[in-house]
Design a protein around this motif. Structure first.
Motif, mmCIF file in Angstrom:
data_model
loop_
_atom_site.group_PDB
_atom_site.id
_atom_site.type_symbol
_atom_site.label_atom_id
_atom_site.label_comp_id
_atom_site.label_asym_id
_atom_site.label_seq_id
_atom_site.Cartn_x
_atom_site.Cartn_y
_atom_site.Cartn_z
ATOM 1 N N THR A 42 -9.039 -14.668 -1.991
ATOM 2 C CA THR A 42 -9.142 -14.033 -0.671
ATOM 3 C C THR A 42 -9.540 -12.571 -0.775
ATOM 4 N N ASP A 43 -9.516 -11.998 -1.990
ATOM 5 C CA ASP A 43 -9.823 -10.591 -2.269
ATOM 6 C C ASP A 43 -8.903 -9.661 -1.478
ATOM 7 N N LYS A 44 -7.617 -10.027 -1.407
ATOM 8 C CA LYS A 44 -6.643 -9.215 -0.678
ATOM 9 C C LYS A 44 -5.425 -8.918 -1.547
ATOM 10 N N THR A 45 -4.871 -7.730 -1.330
ATOM 11 C CA THR A 45 -3.653 -7.315 -2.020
ATOM 12 C C THR A 45 -2.527 -7.272 -1.000
ATOM 13 N N SER A 46 -1.383 -7.838 -1.370
ATOM 14 C CA SER A 46 -0.210 -7.793 -0.486
ATOM 15 C C SER A 46 0.928 -7.092 -1.222
ATOM 16 N N ASP A 47 1.851 -6.522 -0.443
ATOM 17 C CA ASP A 47 2.968 -5.794 -1.045
ATOM 18 C C ASP A 47 4.115 -6.743 -1.359
ATOM 19 N N SER A 48 5.262 -6.197 -1.705
ATOM 20 C CA SER A 48 6.405 -7.020 -2.107
ATOM 21 C C SER A 48 6.973 -7.843 -0.953
ATOM 22 N N ARG A 49 6.647 -7.460 0.288
ATOM 23 C CA ARG A 49 7.089 -8.226 1.463
ATOM 24 C C ARG A 49 6.007 -9.173 1.956
ATOM 25 N N PHE A 50 4.959 -9.360 1.135
ATOM 26 C CA PHE A 50 3.843 -10.264 1.409
ATOM 27 C C PHE A 50 3.019 -9.836 2.618
ATOM 28 N N GLN A 51 3.013 -8.543 2.931
ATOM 29 C CA GLN A 51 2.152 -8.011 3.984
ATOM 30 C C GLN A 51 0.888 -7.484 3.335
ATOM 31 N N VAL A 52 -0.261 -7.819 3.912
ATOM 32 C CA VAL A 52 -1.537 -7.398 3.345
ATOM 33 C C VAL A 52 -1.671 -5.884 3.469
ATOM 34 N N VAL A 53 -1.981 -5.225 2.353
ATOM 35 C CA VAL A 53 -2.156 -3.773 2.348
ATOM 36 C C VAL A 53 -3.622 -3.389 2.276
ATOM 37 N N GLY A 54 -4.504 -4.328 1.934
ATOM 38 C CA GLY A 54 -5.927 -4.015 1.902
ATOM 39 C C GLY A 54 -6.727 -5.045 1.148
ATOM 40 N N THR A 55 -8.039 -4.817 1.122
ATOM 41 C CA THR A 55 -8.918 -5.703 0.379
ATOM 42 C C THR A 55 -9.162 -5.126 -1.008
ATOM 43 N N GLY A 56 -9.509 -5.995 -1.925
ATOM 44 C CA GLY A 56 -9.705 -5.566 -3.303
ATOM 45 C C GLY A 56 -8.382 -5.477 -4.040
ATOM 46 N N ASN A 57 -8.468 -5.208 -5.317
ATOM 47 C CA ASN A 57 -7.274 -5.130 -6.153
ATOM 48 C C ASN A 57 -6.689 -3.720 -6.084
ATOM 49 N N GLN A 58 -5.538 -3.573 -5.453
ATOM 50 C CA GLN A 58 -4.876 -2.286 -5.285
ATOM 51 C C GLN A 58 -3.505 -2.254 -5.959
ATOM 52 N N LEU A 59 -3.312 -3.097 -6.947
ATOM 53 C CA LEU A 59 -2.012 -3.180 -7.611
ATOM 54 C C LEU A 59 -1.644 -1.895 -8.342
ATOM 55 N N SER A 60 -2.617 -1.250 -8.966
ATOM 56 C CA SER A 60 -2.322 0.007 -9.673
ATOM 57 C C SER A 60 -1.793 1.057 -8.703
ATOM 58 N N ALA A 61 -2.373 1.118 -7.520
ATOM 59 C CA ALA A 61 -1.904 2.078 -6.512
ATOM 60 C C ALA A 61 -0.485 1.748 -6.062
ATOM 61 N N LEU A 62 -0.174 0.474 -5.909
ATOM 62 C CA LEU A 62 1.186 0.088 -5.517
ATOM 63 C C LEU A 62 2.187 0.448 -6.617
ATOM 64 N N ILE A 63 1.791 0.295 -7.865
ATOM 65 C CA ILE A 63 2.676 0.657 -8.966
ATOM 66 C C ILE A 63 2.910 2.159 -8.972
ATOM 67 N N TRP A 64 1.857 2.949 -8.791
ATOM 68 C CA TRP A 64 2.006 4.407 -8.757
ATOM 69 C C TRP A 64 2.894 4.848 -7.597
ATOM 70 N N CYS A 65 2.767 4.183 -6.434
ATOM 71 C CA CYS A 65 3.633 4.525 -5.288
ATOM 72 C C CYS A 65 5.081 4.185 -5.577
ATOM 73 N N ALA A 66 5.343 3.143 -6.355
ATOM 74 C CA ALA A 66 6.708 2.749 -6.675
ATOM 75 C C ALA A 66 7.367 3.765 -7.607
ATOM 76 N N VAL A 67 6.554 4.487 -8.384
ATOM 77 C CA VAL A 67 7.085 5.481 -9.323
ATOM 78 C C VAL A 67 7.617 6.689 -8.573
ATOM 79 N N ARG A 68 6.989 7.057 -7.509
ATOM 80 C CA ARG A 68 7.365 8.270 -6.776
ATOM 81 C C ARG A 68 8.506 8.071 -5.859
#
Length: 68
Positions: A42-68
């Motif tokens: 589907t070319d979509k990234t979802s967060d830990s609550r399974f809500q779509v956060v955007g298209t494309g692979n954005q997992l690295s950004a989610l990991i960086w946000c979890a660090v802060r």
């Protein structure tokens, strides 16, 4: 299943991305908490609550946000 590690500027592991045989990827923080998943079909990234956060692979950004 393969695992790639995400590191910060001091080369400490801040998270990981696991890829299964279908290509789906799961992002986890350094404590192995799930931060999101990417589905290449589907070319979509979802967060830990399974809500779509955007298209494309954005997992690295989610990991960086979890660090802060």
């Amino acid at each position: 299943m393969s695992t790639a590690y995400v590191r910060d500027q001091q080369f400490r592991i801040i998270g990981s991305i696991e890829t299964d045989s279908s290509g789906k990827q799961i992002g986890r923080d350094a404590r192995f908490n799930r931060v999101g998943e990417y589905d290449p079909k589907t070319d979509k990234t979802s967060d830990s609550r399974f809500q779509v956060v955007g298209t494309g692979n954005q997992l690295s950004a989610l990991i960086w946000c979890a660090v802060r």
